[in-house]
Write an enzyme that holds these catalytic residues in place. Structure first.
Site, short mmCIF file in Angstrom:
data_model
loop_
_atom_site.label_atom_id
_atom_site.label_comp_id
_atom_site.label_asym_id
_atom_site.label_seq_id
_atom_site.Cartn_x
_atom_site.Cartn_y
_atom_site.Cartn_z
N GLU B 327 24.88 -21.94 -26.11
CA GLU B 327 26.07 -21.37 -26.75
C GLU B 327 26.59 -22.31 -27.83
O GLU B 327 26.98 -21.86 -28.93
CB GLU B 327 27.16 -21.10 -25.71
CG GLU B 327 28.38 -20.42 -26.31
CD GLU B 327 29.34 -19.87 -25.27
OE1 GLU B 327 29.22 -20.25 -24.08
OE2 GLU B 327 30.19 -19.04 -25.65
N LYS B 348 36.11 -19.63 -17.52
CA LYS B 348 35.35 -19.72 -16.26
C LYS B 348 35.58 -21.05 -15.56
O LYS B 348 35.30 -21.17 -14.37
CB LYS B 348 33.86 -19.51 -16.54
CG LYS B 348 33.52 -18.09 -17.00
CD LYS B 348 32.03 -17.89 -17.20
CE LYS B 348 31.69 -16.47 -17.64
NZ LYS B 348 31.92 -16.25 -19.08
#
Lengths: 378, 511
Positions: B327, B348
């Site tokens: 990412e 998260k």
């Protein structure tokens, strides 16, 4: 917004009858009886998938091993559709081709489940026992053969269709809506080319359990779909997969691909299945689809009581004198794949001059209604 | 006649967000979640729902305060979705109760018969249990309700029934990007003119032994069980996997013109969606990150923006070695050197990976981030990963004016879906955008990063918890108060060299 016509440039079909259009057209013409296996899961019946040479569409054995049957069937049928559309060698276009797949989940490890259930009965600490056995007995890669979106994932890996994929879930309606949304996106210019379809493996004890829980399975000796409702009703699951390459007509023309048929906008709906709902819904969808008077009819009727009778009665009113062919009589009930398989078969029938257009009706055993109109490409 | 005001640069209807709902392990509703997220609170805890003896991972962000009957993944997921949708629809004040004027797109986890039910079916068997025994039990007709319970379309059917959505509800999965895909499908339906309003939901209540063990066997989960709230460590060098979470989020999306016409309050816009498949591997990304890059680029282009416009990235940020590295690579490839100064944080770290719901949960949080002008942190960021030299909003929330958010979602099976959400659509240079939001370009050095100056026009709305500072509830149901936070961003804690981001050997296959 100007809507673009959507055409079908390739289809891939796999079922108990065989692969490709020919065996399915022969059955449509009434020349071939259905293939039913009444032994393997007796007293339950299934229409088993024909034996396939997986190597022809899934060259790597490592890929074959990482898939369960529902995925292999789907990847195989998707490959047939890509071949038919002339996309096999066009890596660039496949990388821009989108995917809409209708799917449930994959097979379980039946032996492991049985051993665990047996052991659980005498386990002093059932929770700890379940954890221990799952940790040691589950194959790590089985998860990937079960995940709903991994049919699409495998099509991307094996065939290089990597535009982007979306997986719809929800039994029969998922297949209808896969076609509906694929057509709508292409018509509106949100995509140029989409591979849409579904796959279902009926030869699964866990699938039989799920349908038997609801009392939806036909357990008597084989009988055609229309004959079942008066005797309590029931469906016979069938293994099958179908994919269609859908394109904007202008996109197909620009790459010199032949338009096999036109897919019209797909109306679908959901009723609460109260008295008269199915009939009213089908009338509305039939009208929205613009089904012509000379359309041949392919019905996805399941054989389940009430809904099957309502559907056939409605078709009788909508198309007096028509003699619908019931897909379930050819290949069994292929669940998510009913709409794609019906549409793919309609394409073949139109291409072979059986009818100028076809209406495919999809009324889920539990919910969801849809009508797919496939017509000759101009 | 649609005015150009409510069309994007390509002439498509703008898609407005008019209702938001959320449930996670931090609590039910926007206020509770926003309070928890901005306080850096973790919802991750030891699992008590089932015995965890013998498991490598014994923690999760389960939602334990919502009842479901019979308690199993499909009923909990449906219940969470319903709670989130109720909040969103109430805020949007659209339609009448039980009469939502548009279609439903709901991301639901794969469904199958659960172990308690399987055990019940096996009860009558003698000797070794086989599926023939389960079939025989099923045939008794004593478990008729379980067909619906374990069918894929049931949750959507029941939600459609409850909210009175129009047409065939679509249940969908794109694995861990499912929630974003539910939003994308809604955006597309509005852009096609099929609907003026849609209800998009992502939900997941599937923390059960087999689900957890499946991820555990793929080495995808953190095994740092103690303390539970320290396990999810996105972007940290010592990150060792994700933590499963549960939750749901719902968004009411509307054609902006239709929303204005009915006097709805527009909370944010979904300006762009991007997606790209990856055929490299079932669980791993293409080593060069090209599909992730393509999805990010497409989302930004679809929004009519350039990479320089992105103010903040709501990361997929699972905390697996592979995801965070890829990412970072993808974001850096698209945003360039400037990415080192663009804040990026992972929800998260606090709520775990809500899997099927994550894309929707994080879209809702992105909208709250825009509205409140405050960036939720990445908690547990103690050991920076030199290979990821990004501004991860370490450990504490930070005030920042945010116009354009990039929200990433990536999943098994080569799923990459990215969304761009905005406070306001980008206007042409002659438009009426608030000062300070017109075609600005950020400086590229992290040291010179400053948030835009906030003006009266862009004063943020805030969600606060009921126990927080005094707030008032606006007619639209939004809690508002004057902005009091600092407008100066902290410097990035990591200002090292750009990420090498080359694939280094085989990693646990997790995204």
């Amino acid at each position: 917004m100007t809507l673009r016509p959507v055409v079908v440039t390739g289809t891939g079909i796999v079922s108990s009858l065989g692969e490709g259009p020919a065996p399915h057209l022969a059955a449509l013409d009434g020349h071939v009886p259905p293939r039913v296996d009444a032994e393997r899961f007796a007293p339950w019946l299934v229409h088993p998938a024909v034996a396939l040479d997986w190597d022809r569409q899934i060259p790597k054995r490592s890929d074959q091993r990482q898939m369960e049957a529902w995925q292999r069937l789907g990847v195989y049928a998707a490959g047939l559709a890509l071949d038919a559309a002339g996309l096999r060698q066009d890596g660039g276009l496949k990388a821009r081709t989108h995917l809409i797949v209708a799917a449930g989940g994959g097979e379980r490890d039946y032996a492991v489940d049985g051993q665990i259930l047996t052991g659980l009965r005498d386990a002093a600490d059932p929770g700890a026992f379940l954890n221990e056995r799952l940790m040691s007995d589950l194959r790590p890669t089985l998860f990937l053969a079960q995940l709903s979106n991994l049919l699409a994932g495998n099509i991307a890996i094996v065939h290089g269709v990597t535009g982007a994929s979306r997986t719809f879930m929800g039994e029969e309606a998922a297949g209808t809506d896969a076609l509906r949304i694929a057509e709508a996106r292409i018509a509106a210019g949100q995509a140029d080319i989409i591979l849409a379809g579904a796959s279902y493996n009926a030869e699964r004890p866990d699938s039989l359990v799920l349908f038997e829980l609801g009392g939806y399975l036909w357990k008597r000796p084989f009988a055609p779909v229309a004959e079942r409702p008066p005797r309590g009703g029931g469906l016979i699951l069938g293994s099958g997969a179908a994919f269609l390459v859908l394109e904007a007509a202008e996109h197909a023309a620009s790459r010199g691909a032949e338009a096999l048929a036109r897919l019209h906008p797909v109306p679908s709906g959901r009723t609460r299945r109260g008295p008269g709902d199915v009939r009213a819904s089908l009338r509305r969808l039939w009208s929205e689809a613009g089904i012509g008077r000379d359309a041949a009819i392919l019905s996805g009727a399941t054989g389940v009581a009430d809904v099957t009778e309502a559907e056939l009665a409605a078709i009788g009113e909508l198309a007096p004198g028509a003699r619908p062919v019931l897909l379930g009589d050819l290949v069994g009930h292929v669940l998510e794949a009913v709409a794609p398989l019906g549409a793919a078969l309609a394409v073949a029938a139109i291409r072979e001059g059986r009818a100028p257009e076809m209406a495919v009706t999809i009324l889920g055993h539990r919910r969801g209604e849809g009508v797919v109109r496939v017509a000759a490409a101009r | 006649m649609t005015t150009t005001r409510d069309r994007d640069a390509r002439g498509r209807p703008l898609v407005a967000v008019t209702g938001l709902g959320i449930v996670t392990s931090l609590g039910q509703g926007k206020a509770a979640n926003w309070a928890g997220l901005t306080a850096g609170r973790s919802g991750i805890h030891a699992i008590t729902r089932f015995p965890t003896a013998g498991l490598r991972t014994r923690i999760a962000g389960t939602v334990d305060f919502v009842a479901a009957e019979p308690f199993c993944a499909p009923t909990l997921g449906e219940r969470l979705a319903t709670l989130a949708a109720e909040e969103a629809v109430e805020q949007a004040a659209i339609g009448r109760p039980g009469d939502f004027p548009g279609p439903l797109f709901v991301a639901v986890p794969p469904v199958e018969v659960d172990w308690p039910q399987r055990r019940a079916l096996a009860e009558a068997a003698s000797g070794g249990v086989t599926y023939a025994d389960l079939l025989a039990a099923a045939a008794t007709g004593r478990f008729r309700d379980w067909h619906d319970l374990f069918s894929f379309g049931t949750a959507a059917d029941r939600i459609a029934d409850r909210f009175g959505t129009i047409g065939s509800p679509v249940s969908l999965s794109t694995a861990c990007s499912s929630g974003a895909t539910a939003i994308q499908l809604g955006v597309e339906a509005i852009r096609r003119g099929e609907a003026d309003a849609v209800l998009s939901i992502g939900t997941d209540g599937s923390v059960n032994p087999e689900s957890l063990i499946r991820f555990s066997l793929l080495s995808a989960l953190s095994t740092q069980n103690d303390p539970p709230e320290g396990a999810a460590k996105p972007f940290s060098k010592n990150r060792d996997g994700f933590v499963m979470g549960e939750g749901a989020a719902a968004l009411v999306l509307e054609n902006a013109e239709a929303a204005r016409a009915r006097g709805a309050r527009i909370l944010a816009f979904v300006l762009g969606c991007g997606e790209k498949g990856d055929g490299f591997h079932r669980t791993r990304s293409s080593p060069d990150g090209a599909p992730i890059v393509a999805a990010i680029r497409e989302a930004i282009a679809d929004a009519g923006l350039s990479p320089d416009d992105i103010d903040y990235v709501n990361a997929h940020g699972t905390g697996t070695p592979e995801n965070d590295r890829m990412e970072a690579l993808g974001c850096s490839a698209v945003l360039g050197e400037r990415m080192r100064g663009v804040p990026i944080s992972s929800n998260k770290s606090m709520i775990g990976h809500t899997l099927t719901a994550a894309g929707a949960v994080e879209a809702v949080i992105s909208c709250m981030t825009i509205a409140n002008g405050r960036l939720p942190p990445t908690i547990n960021y103690r050991v920076p990963d030199p290979a990821i030299p990004l501004d991860v909003v370490a450990n504490e929330a930070r005030d920042a004016s945010v116009r354009f958010v990039l929200s990433n979602s990536f999943g098994f099976g080569g799923q990459n879906t990215c969304l761009v959400m905005a406070r306001e659509p980008r206007r042409a240079t002659t438009s009426t955008s608030p000062p300070g939001t017109r075609g600005r370009r950020r400086p590229t050095s992290p040291d010179s990063f400053r948030p835009p100056i906030r003006t009266a026009d862009s004063a943020p709305m805030r969600w606060t918890s009921p126990t927080a500072r005094p707030s008032t509830i606006s007619p639209s149901g939004w809690r508002t108060r004057a902005h009091t936070g600092s407008s100066t961003a902290r410097a990035s804690p990591t200002t090292r060299s750009p990420p090498p981001c080359r694939r280094s050997g085989r990693r646990p296959p997790c995204r």
